[in-house]
Design a protein around this motif. Structure first.
Motif, mmCIF file in Angstrom:
data_model
loop_
_atom_site.group_PDB
_atom_site.id
_atom_site.type_symbol
_atom_site.label_atom_id
_atom_site.label_comp_id
_atom_site.label_asym_id
_atom_site.label_seq_id
_atom_site.Cartn_x
_atom_site.Cartn_y
_atom_site.Cartn_z
ATOM 1 N N PHE A 15 4.526 19.432 14.798
ATOM 2 C CA PHE A 15 3.339 19.115 14.274
ATOM 3 C C PHE A 15 3.571 17.467 14.175
ATOM 4 O O PHE A 15 4.454 16.995 13.949
ATOM 5 N N GLU A 16 2.419 16.801 13.810
ATOM 6 C CA GLU A 16 2.493 15.490 13.538
ATOM 7 C C GLU A 16 1.767 15.185 12.128
ATOM 8 O O GLU A 16 0.783 14.692 12.049
ATOM 9 N N GLY A 17 2.321 15.661 10.874
ATOM 10 C CA GLY A 17 2.033 15.506 9.755
ATOM 11 C C GLY A 17 1.333 16.546 9.063
ATOM 12 O O GLY A 17 0.918 16.494 7.840
ATOM 13 N N ASN A 18 1.249 17.786 9.787
ATOM 14 C CA ASN A 18 0.451 19.059 9.161
ATOM 15 C C ASN A 18 1.043 20.390 9.242
ATOM 16 O O ASN A 18 0.339 21.185 9.251
ATOM 17 N N ALA A 19 2.205 20.283 9.372
ATOM 18 C CA ALA A 19 3.253 21.393 9.538
ATOM 19 C C ALA A 19 3.038 22.318 8.501
ATOM 20 O O ALA A 19 2.780 23.595 8.463
ATOM 21 N N SER A 51 7.472 14.975 3.980
ATOM 22 C CA SER A 51 6.543 15.805 5.057
ATOM 23 C C SER A 51 7.940 16.912 5.704
ATOM 24 O O SER A 51 9.230 16.583 5.177
ATOM 25 N N ASP A 68 7.516 18.612 11.207
ATOM 26 C CA ASP A 68 6.573 17.239 11.333
ATOM 27 C C ASP A 68 7.597 16.141 12.092
ATOM 28 O O ASP A 68 8.378 15.558 11.490
ATOM 29 N N SER A 69 6.808 15.909 13.259
ATOM 30 C CA SER A 69 7.844 14.946 14.239
ATOM 31 C C SER A 69 7.630 13.449 13.358
ATOM 32 O O SER A 69 6.500 13.036 13.316
ATOM 33 N N TYR A 126 -5.134 22.919 14.581
ATOM 34 C CA TYR A 126 -4.009 22.040 14.859
ATOM 35 C C TYR A 126 -3.596 21.915 16.124
ATOM 36 O O TYR A 126 -2.544 21.380 16.546
#
Length: 136
Positions: A15-19, A51, A68-69, A126
């Motif tokens: 994910f990019e911030g919402n894992a 994160s 979160d990448s 997502y």
């Protein structure tokens, strides 16, 4: 010839911030689901402090991992890889399709397509792709 190994295959979601929000949402939908561990990025990075650096969770008893990448990238989730769920009854497939489809994108509306009693395919909020099946 059978190869014996202790290796396990586990789906891994980036994910990019919402894992954490995704894990919490998913574990709320499926019985026998829980967040097992979460490691967070600290102030020294490379990801945003707090994160998810790495997490493990289960859905219906099946293990998954996510992060979160810390790196921005040009790709996201694609329906070419999806999570396939065998539902127990009509109420379950209806509930899951509605919940996963909220703020998502339907790919195949719930219906009978000839290979099961009821089937639906949706990308959730997502971007994760879910195939929901009520077997005959």
């Amino acid at each position: 010839m059978q190869i014996v190994t202790s290796q396990k295959v586990t789906p891994f979601l980036m994910f990019e911030g919402n894992a954490e929000q995704a894990m919490t949402f998913y574990t709320s939908l499926f019985a026998d689901s829980e967040i097992l561990s979460v490691t967070r990025y600290g102030a020294d990075g490379p990801g945003l402090e707090g994160s998810v650096q790495h997490a493990t969770f289960t859905l219906g008893g099946a293990p998954l991992m996510c992060i979160d990448s810390p790196a921005q990238h040009e790709f996201g989730f694609t329906p070419a890889i999806s999570l396939f769920v065998q539902c127990d009854d009509d109420a379950e497939i209806e509930r899951l399709y509605a919940a996963l489809g909220e703020q998502g994108t339907p790919l195949m509306p719930l219906g009978q397509y000839g290979f099961s009693l009821k089937f639906g395919w949706v990308n959730d909020r997502y971007g994760v792709s879910w195939q929901l099946n009520l077997p005959a």
